[in-house]
Design a protein around this motif. Structure first.
Motif, mmCIF file in Angstrom:
data_model
loop_
_atom_site.group_PDB
_atom_site.id
_atom_site.type_symbol
_atom_site.label_atom_id
_atom_site.label_comp_id
_atom_site.label_asym_id
_atom_site.label_seq_id
_atom_site.Cartn_x
_atom_site.Cartn_y
_atom_site.Cartn_z
ATOM 1 N N MET A 167 5.852 -14.531 -9.314
ATOM 2 C CA MET A 167 7.183 -14.143 -9.785
ATOM 3 C C MET A 167 8.295 -15.087 -9.340
ATOM 4 N N MET A 174 7.901 -9.551 -14.367
ATOM 5 C CA MET A 174 7.375 -8.383 -13.652
ATOM 6 C C MET A 174 6.258 -7.669 -14.426
ATOM 7 N N ARG A 185 5.255 -1.110 -11.808
ATOM 8 C CA ARG A 185 6.435 -1.826 -11.315
ATOM 9 C C ARG A 185 6.763 -1.460 -9.865
ATOM 10 N N ASN A 186 6.671 -0.181 -9.544
ATOM 11 C CA ASN A 186 7.033 0.244 -8.184
ATOM 12 C C ASN A 186 6.192 -0.477 -7.136
ATOM 13 N N TYR A 189 7.227 -4.159 -6.969
ATOM 14 C CA TYR A 189 8.533 -4.296 -6.306
ATOM 15 C C TYR A 189 8.384 -4.124 -4.796
ATOM 16 N N HIS A 193 9.384 -6.682 -1.921
ATOM 17 C CA HIS A 193 10.338 -6.228 -0.909
ATOM 18 C C HIS A 193 9.773 -6.488 0.498
ATOM 19 N N ARG A 196 9.921 -10.177 1.218
ATOM 20 C CA ARG A 196 11.290 -10.629 1.536
ATOM 21 C C ARG A 196 11.693 -10.211 2.941
ATOM 22 N N ARG A 197 11.292 -8.994 3.319
ATOM 23 C CA ARG A 197 11.636 -8.519 4.681
ATOM 24 C C ARG A 197 10.977 -9.390 5.742
ATOM 25 N N LYS A 200 12.849 -12.679 5.870
ATOM 26 C CA LYS A 200 14.166 -12.536 6.495
ATOM 27 C C LYS A 200 14.020 -12.415 8.011
ATOM 28 N N ASN B 12 19.958 -10.743 0.933
ATOM 29 C CA ASN B 12 20.395 -9.400 0.525
ATOM 30 C C ASN B 12 19.341 -8.320 0.729
ATOM 31 N N THR B 13 18.216 -8.690 1.300
ATOM 32 C CA THR B 13 17.142 -7.710 1.497
ATOM 33 C C THR B 13 17.559 -6.638 2.508
ATOM 34 N N GLN B 14 17.302 -5.381 2.137
ATOM 35 C CA GLN B 14 17.612 -4.246 3.018
ATOM 36 C C GLN B 14 16.304 -3.641 3.521
ATOM 37 N N GLU B 17 14.968 0.015 0.178
ATOM 38 C CA GLU B 17 15.442 -0.294 -1.172
ATOM 39 C C GLU B 17 14.840 0.711 -2.140
ATOM 40 N N ILE B 18 15.581 1.062 -3.174
ATOM 41 C CA ILE B 18 15.048 2.040 -4.129
ATOM 42 C C ILE B 18 14.012 1.366 -5.030
ATOM 43 N N SER B 19 13.136 2.176 -5.603
ATOM 44 C CA SER B 19 12.064 1.664 -6.458
ATOM 45 C C SER B 19 12.576 1.442 -7.885
ATOM 46 N N CYS B 20 11.734 0.820 -8.691
ATOM 47 C CA CYS B 20 12.088 0.612 -10.104
ATOM 48 C C CYS B 20 12.231 1.963 -10.826
ATOM 49 N N GLN B 49 22.053 -2.892 -5.517
ATOM 50 C CA GLN B 49 21.186 -3.765 -4.731
ATOM 51 C C GLN B 49 19.867 -4.012 -5.468
ATOM 52 N N HIS B 50 19.305 -2.945 -6.036
ATOM 53 C CA HIS B 50 18.043 -3.100 -6.764
ATOM 54 C C HIS B 50 18.238 -4.006 -7.988
ATOM 55 N N GLN B 53 18.105 -7.529 -7.170
ATOM 56 C CA GLN B 53 16.802 -8.046 -6.738
ATOM 57 C C GLN B 53 15.773 -8.088 -7.860
ATOM 58 N N CYS B 54 15.898 -7.211 -8.839
ATOM 59 C CA CYS B 54 14.815 -7.006 -9.808
ATOM 60 C C CYS B 54 15.257 -7.453 -11.206
#
Lengths: 221, 87
Positions: A167, A174, A185-186, A189, A193, A196-197, A200, B12-14, B17-20, B49-50, B53-54
């Motif tokens: 990606m 996606m 997707r969930n 994602y 995520h 990325r964490r 970071k 910007n990563t938290q 984060e909420i899902s799609c 935020q989502h 990112q998406c």
């Protein structure tokens, strides 16, 4: 009844009715969803380069039918915090986007796009290096890239790494990654995520502050 | 995605984060609020935020926003006119 005249309550009542009222409402809804699908398609014509006009229109009909089924299956989820039609359009746009990306990426092997060499990674990162290079800045930038490379190669799980490479580096959409890995997707994602964490945290642990990193890559905040 | 955008995403990563799916649930409300009171007045930071990112969710949101805006303004093309845009 004209579709624009229906309130949310009237839509819900009509779509749940068991007589001709339901048929009329479904017909109106189908037209609205079809228009939303065509709206998306018309903005993304490049995705359909391999298809003839009648094939694109047939695909739009198929997306509309899928969206209509999805709306009817999720109708109890509608909370009334928007117009019913705005809520329903989301399903049409979602089906249209998935179909468009599927067409654009048809026949492309995603397996080959799940991997990236260290050299290619460095080359990717250096495309956006600061336009005003200095020896200090170049050195720090190289360090940032090295941390990113190290985390990707050693700290991510195999799945996180593959998803990230597809990606981020190879710009696979996606929904194509979702189809390729047989997931949703969930889940994709979440993998991104988590990746990325880790990146970071690792960058911060090695003393790279965000403002510093962004300046290195000449991002205006 | 270029490396600048990716670094911005890392920045910007938290932690949470909420899902799609959660994003999908909220977008219709967000779009209508945006078109009514303006995007800067909306207090839905997790959704914003989502969307940052998406790219898949962002593209769906942008399409929905543009479609509803045109509809509100009476400028949305008819099915026949949209069909005519298909080559």
């Amino acid at each position: 009844m004209m579709t624009s005249m229906r309130t949310n309550e009237e839509w819900l009542y009509a779509l749940r009715a068991s007589d001709g009222t339901q048929d009329a409402a479904i017909g109106d809804l189908r037209n609205l969803l079809f228009r939303a699908v065509l709206f998306f398609f018309s903005r993304n014509l490049a995705d359909f380069r391999g298809l003839a006009r009648n094939e694109i229109l047939q695909l739009a009909e198929d997306c509309t039918q899928e969206a209509l089924i999805a709306v009817m299956n999720h109708i109890s989820d509608f909370r009334g915090d928007s117009k019913f039609t705005t809520w329903a359009y989301k399903f049409a746009i979602n089906k249209a986007l998935m179909a468009a990306r599927r067409e654009r990426w048809k026949g492309i092997s995603l397996e080959a796009l799940s991997f990236i060499s260290s050299d290619a990674l460095v080359e990717w990162a250096m495309q956006d290096r600061s336009p005003v290079p200095s020896s200090d800045r170049s050195m720090m930038q190289a360090e940032v890239i090295e941390v990113i490379r190290d985390v990707i190669e050693h700290e991510l799980t195999e799945k996180q790494r593959r998803v990230l490479i597809m990606m981020v580096f190879n710009e696979v959409p996606m929904d194509e990654v979702v189809r390729h890995l047989g997931t949703n997707r969930n889940a994709i994602y979440k993998m991104l995520h988590d990746a990325r964490r880790k990146l970071k945290t690792s960058l911060q642990a090695r003393g790279f502050e965000v403002a510093e990193m962004l300046a290195l890559f000449s991002i205006s905040r | 995605m270029n490396s600048k955008s990716f670094l911005q995403n890392i920045h910007n990563t938290q932690d949470e984060e909420i899902s799609c799916s959660e994003c999908f649930d909220l977008t219709s409300q967000f779009v209508e609020l945006e078109l009514t009171i303006g995007i800067h007045e909306i207090k839905m930071p997790h959704l914003r935020q989502h969307l940052n990112q998406c790219s898949a969710c962002r593209e769906e949101y942008e399409t929905l926003r543009d479609l509803v805006r045109l509809e509100n303004e009476g400028e949305i093309l008819s099915v026949d006119d949209l069909k005519n845009l298909i080559p």
